[in-house]
Design a protein around this motif. Structure first.
Motif, PDB file in Angstrom:
ATOM      1  N   GLU A  79      46.327  33.711  52.961  1.00  0.00           N
ATOM      2  CA  GLU A  79      45.974  34.610  51.864  1.00  0.00           C
ATOM      3  C   GLU A  79      46.380  34.003  50.519  1.00  0.00           C
ATOM      4  O   GLU A  79      45.631  34.061  49.534  1.00  0.00           O
ATOM      5  CB  GLU A  79      46.667  35.957  52.057  1.00  0.00           C
ATOM      6  N   ALA A  80      47.569  33.404  50.460  1.00  0.00           N
ATOM      7  CA  ALA A  80      48.042  32.811  49.206  1.00  0.00           C
ATOM      8  C   ALA A  80      47.167  31.638  48.782  1.00  0.00           C
ATOM      9  O   ALA A  80      46.850  31.472  47.592  1.00  0.00           O
ATOM     10  CB  ALA A  80      49.493  32.364  49.361  1.00  0.00           C
ATOM     11  N   VAL A  81      46.760  30.813  49.742  1.00  0.00           N
ATOM     12  CA  VAL A  81      45.893  29.677  49.422  1.00  0.00           C
ATOM     13  C   VAL A  81      44.542  30.172  48.919  1.00  0.00           C
ATOM     14  O   VAL A  81      44.029  29.693  47.894  1.00  0.00           O
ATOM     15  CB  VAL A  81      45.714  28.768  50.650  1.00  0.00           C
ATOM     16  N   LEU A  82      43.941  31.130  49.624  1.00  0.00           N
ATOM     17  CA  LEU A  82      42.651  31.652  49.207  1.00  0.00           C
ATOM     18  C   LEU A  82      42.730  32.268  47.814  1.00  0.00           C
ATOM     19  O   LEU A  82      41.855  32.053  46.966  1.00  0.00           O
ATOM     20  CB  LEU A  82      42.150  32.688  50.218  1.00  0.00           C
ATOM     21  N   ASP A  83      43.784  33.011  47.545  1.00  0.00           N
ATOM     22  CA  ASP A  83      43.950  33.627  46.233  1.00  0.00           C
ATOM     23  C   ASP A  83      44.032  32.548  45.156  1.00  0.00           C
ATOM     24  O   ASP A  83      43.411  32.663  44.088  1.00  0.00           O
ATOM     25  CB  ASP A  83      45.204  34.493  46.225  1.00  0.00           C
ATOM     26  N   GLY A  84      44.797  31.499  45.416  1.00  0.00           N
ATOM     27  CA  GLY A  84      44.907  30.420  44.447  1.00  0.00           C
ATOM     28  C   GLY A  84      43.588  29.716  44.195  1.00  0.00           C
ATOM     29  O   GLY A  84      43.260  29.373  43.051  1.00  0.00           O
ATOM     30  N   VAL A  85      42.811  29.491  45.244  1.00  0.00           N
ATOM     31  CA  VAL A  85      41.511  28.846  45.099  1.00  0.00           C
ATOM     32  C   VAL A  85      40.565  29.730  44.282  1.00  0.00           C
ATOM     33  O   VAL A  85      39.858  29.241  43.380  1.00  0.00           O
ATOM     34  CB  VAL A  85      40.905  28.529  46.477  1.00  0.00           C
ATOM     35  N   LEU A  86      40.546  31.025  44.574  1.00  0.00           N
ATOM     36  CA  LEU A  86      39.659  31.930  43.847  1.00  0.00           C
ATOM     37  C   LEU A  86      40.034  32.000  42.369  1.00  0.00           C
ATOM     38  O   LEU A  86      39.161  32.038  41.493  1.00  0.00           O
ATOM     39  CB  LEU A  86      39.707  33.321  44.482  1.00  0.00           C
ATOM     40  N   GLN A  87      41.329  32.025  42.076  1.00  0.00           N
ATOM     41  CA  GLN A  87      41.749  32.060  40.676  1.00  0.00           C
ATOM     42  C   GLN A  87      41.377  30.752  39.960  1.00  0.00           C
ATOM     43  O   GLN A  87      40.906  30.776  38.814  1.00  0.00           O
ATOM     44  CB  GLN A  87      43.252  32.293  40.598  1.00  0.00           C
ATOM     45  N   ALA A  88      41.594  29.620  40.626  1.00  0.00           N
ATOM     46  CA  ALA A  88      41.253  28.337  40.016  1.00  0.00           C
ATOM     47  C   ALA A  88      39.747  28.226  39.781  1.00  0.00           C
ATOM     48  O   ALA A  88      39.301  27.702  38.749  1.00  0.00           O
ATOM     49  CB  ALA A  88      41.737  27.197  40.903  1.00  0.00           C
ATOM     50  N   LEU A 139      42.290  38.513  54.277  1.00  0.00           N
ATOM     51  CA  LEU A 139      41.344  37.625  53.609  1.00  0.00           C
ATOM     52  C   LEU A 139      40.103  38.391  53.167  1.00  0.00           C
ATOM     53  O   LEU A 139      39.587  38.165  52.063  1.00  0.00           O
ATOM     54  CB  LEU A 139      40.953  36.474  54.535  1.00  0.00           C
ATOM     55  N   LEU A 140      39.629  39.294  54.006  1.00  0.00           N
ATOM     56  CA  LEU A 140      38.466  40.110  53.631  1.00  0.00           C
ATOM     57  C   LEU A 140      38.775  40.988  52.427  1.00  0.00           C
ATOM     58  O   LEU A 140      37.954  41.129  51.510  1.00  0.00           O
ATOM     59  CB  LEU A 140      38.020  40.966  54.820  1.00  0.00           C
ATOM     60  N   ALA A 141      39.959  41.584  52.418  1.00  0.00           N
ATOM     61  CA  ALA A 141      40.346  42.435  51.290  1.00  0.00           C
ATOM     62  C   ALA A 141      40.422  41.620  49.999  1.00  0.00           C
ATOM     63  O   ALA A 141      39.972  42.059  48.937  1.00  0.00           O
ATOM     64  CB  ALA A 141      41.685  43.115  51.580  1.00  0.00           C
ATOM     65  N   LEU A 142      40.988  40.431  50.085  1.00  0.00           N
ATOM     66  CA  LEU A 142      41.127  39.571  48.915  1.00  0.00           C
ATOM     67  C   LEU A 142      39.754  39.128  48.396  1.00  0.00           C
ATOM     68  O   LEU A 142      39.495  39.155  47.181  1.00  0.00           O
ATOM     69  CB  LEU A 142      41.980  38.360  49.279  1.00  0.00           C
ATOM     70  N   LEU A 143      38.876  38.741  49.287  1.00  0.00           N
ATOM     71  CA  LEU A 143      37.528  38.356  48.882  1.00  0.00           C
ATOM     72  C   LEU A 143      36.814  39.527  48.211  1.00  0.00           C
ATOM     73  O   LEU A 143      36.099  39.351  47.217  1.00  0.00           O
ATOM     74  CB  LEU A 143      36.733  37.875  50.096  1.00  0.00           C
ATOM     75  N   GLY A 144      37.019  40.727  48.751  1.00  0.00           N
ATOM     76  CA  GLY A 144      36.402  41.903  48.161  1.00  0.00           C
ATOM     77  C   GLY A 144      36.892  42.161  46.744  1.00  0.00           C
ATOM     78  O   GLY A 144      36.104  42.503  45.855  1.00  0.00           O
ATOM     79  N   ARG A 145      38.195  41.980  46.518  1.00  0.00           N
ATOM     80  CA  ARG A 145      38.743  42.207  45.173  1.00  0.00           C
ATOM     81  C   ARG A 145      38.178  41.207  44.164  1.00  0.00           C
ATOM     82  O   ARG A 145      38.018  41.529  42.984  1.00  0.00           O
ATOM     83  CB  ARG A 145      40.268  42.118  45.202  1.00  0.00           C
ATOM     84  N   HIS A 146      37.905  40.018  44.625  1.00  0.00           N
ATOM     85  CA  HIS A 146      37.353  38.980  43.735  1.00  0.00           C
ATOM     86  C   HIS A 146      35.824  38.989  43.712  1.00  0.00           C
ATOM     87  O   HIS A 146      35.231  38.139  43.033  1.00  0.00           O
ATOM     88  CB  HIS A 146      37.839  37.605  44.191  1.00  0.00           C
TER      89      HIS A 146
END
Length: 258
Positions: free
Chosen positions: A237-246, A92-99
């Motif tokens: 991770e998949a849910v967080l990624d979807g929320v960030l993209q939306a 989750l931290l890595a994903l937040l960092g990428r976004h």
């Protein structure tokens, strides 16, 4: 106006619930006297329910003030992630960092004690942490008395402060429940209660597309989004990624109050 001022949530007078309870008792007595035993018994059963209902309403401020939206956020949303730290935290931290997004992690004290390096990693990455109780007793949180609530919230506060060097300022109730005793504990620790305005029920069994279909319509400026760690591998991770993209598609940026 500062960001703290936009997040100010005025407390109801401390005596208000107790005064309301006395008034309700008087109403029951009046109904019984004026309309007889049948109506009196009905009122006796109904009126207490009016005081129990706010316990189970996550955004009810009847027993303790609660933030359910981020006022003055502009084109920002507030991502809040409950129940960690866990094996999901690094991803989750890595994903937040990428976004280039920031979030508040509401942590459980016992889990933080078992994984202090993850707590420090959350803070080092520029995110904030919040108090989500010491052991997360979700079945009985709503019914805990003053001593038990004080212990649960206080132990978590101490644990997180010991790990990071700074006590959290945010608190999230377990399962969103509250009761008449929590407000005094929050005042003592300088905590603000945070609810939510967008949720996908990812804490229960649900497919990622279903979770996102629930959250996405609720994404708007100032939304407080409730997410969870845990669940099936890769789900958080998949849910967080979807929320960030939306959110990005709507011109919204995930950030945290200062």
């Amino acid at each position: 106006m500062s960001m703290d001022e936009t997040l100010y949530c005025p407390a109801a007078p401390r005596w208000l619930p107790w005064a309301a309870l006395l008034l309700a008792a008087a109403v029951v007595a009046l109904v019984w006297w004026q309309l007889g035993t049948g109506w009196g018994l009905a009122a006796l059963l109904l009126v207490p329910g009016l005081f129990v209902l706010p316990v189970f309403l996550p955004n009810s401020g009847f027993y303790a003030p609660v933030l359910s939206r981020w006022a003055g956020a502009g084109q920002r949303i507030w991502l809040t992630i409950d129940d960690g730290p866990s094996a999901d935290t690094p991803a989750l931290l890595a994903l937040l960092g990428r976004h280039q997004a920031r979030a508040t992690f509401f942590l459980v004290g016992e889990r933080a004690a078992a994984r202090p390096e993850l707590v420090r990693a959350i803070v080092a990455a520029g995110h904030s942490i919040g108090n989500h109780s010491h052991s997360h007793p979700q079945a009985w949180w709503w019914a805990l008395g003053p001593a038990a609530l004080s212990s649960q919230i206080g132990q978590c506060q101490q644990q997180l402060a010991a790990i990071t060097g700074s006590a959290p300022r945010w608190y999230r109730s377990v399962v969103g429940h509250t009761n008449p005793f929590v407000a005094a504990v929050l005042r003592r620790h300088g905590l603000r209660r945070v609810g939510w305005s967008a949720r996908g029920y990812d804490g229960v069994a649900a497919e990622v597309p279903t979770v996102l279909a629930r959250i996405t319509p609720q994404l708007a400026p100032g939304a407080i989004v409730l997410l969870h760690e845990g669940g099936r591998p890769g789900q958080a991770e998949a849910v967080l990624d979807g929320v960030l993209q939306a959110a990005a598609q709507r011109g919204l940026r995930a950030d945290i109050p200062g």
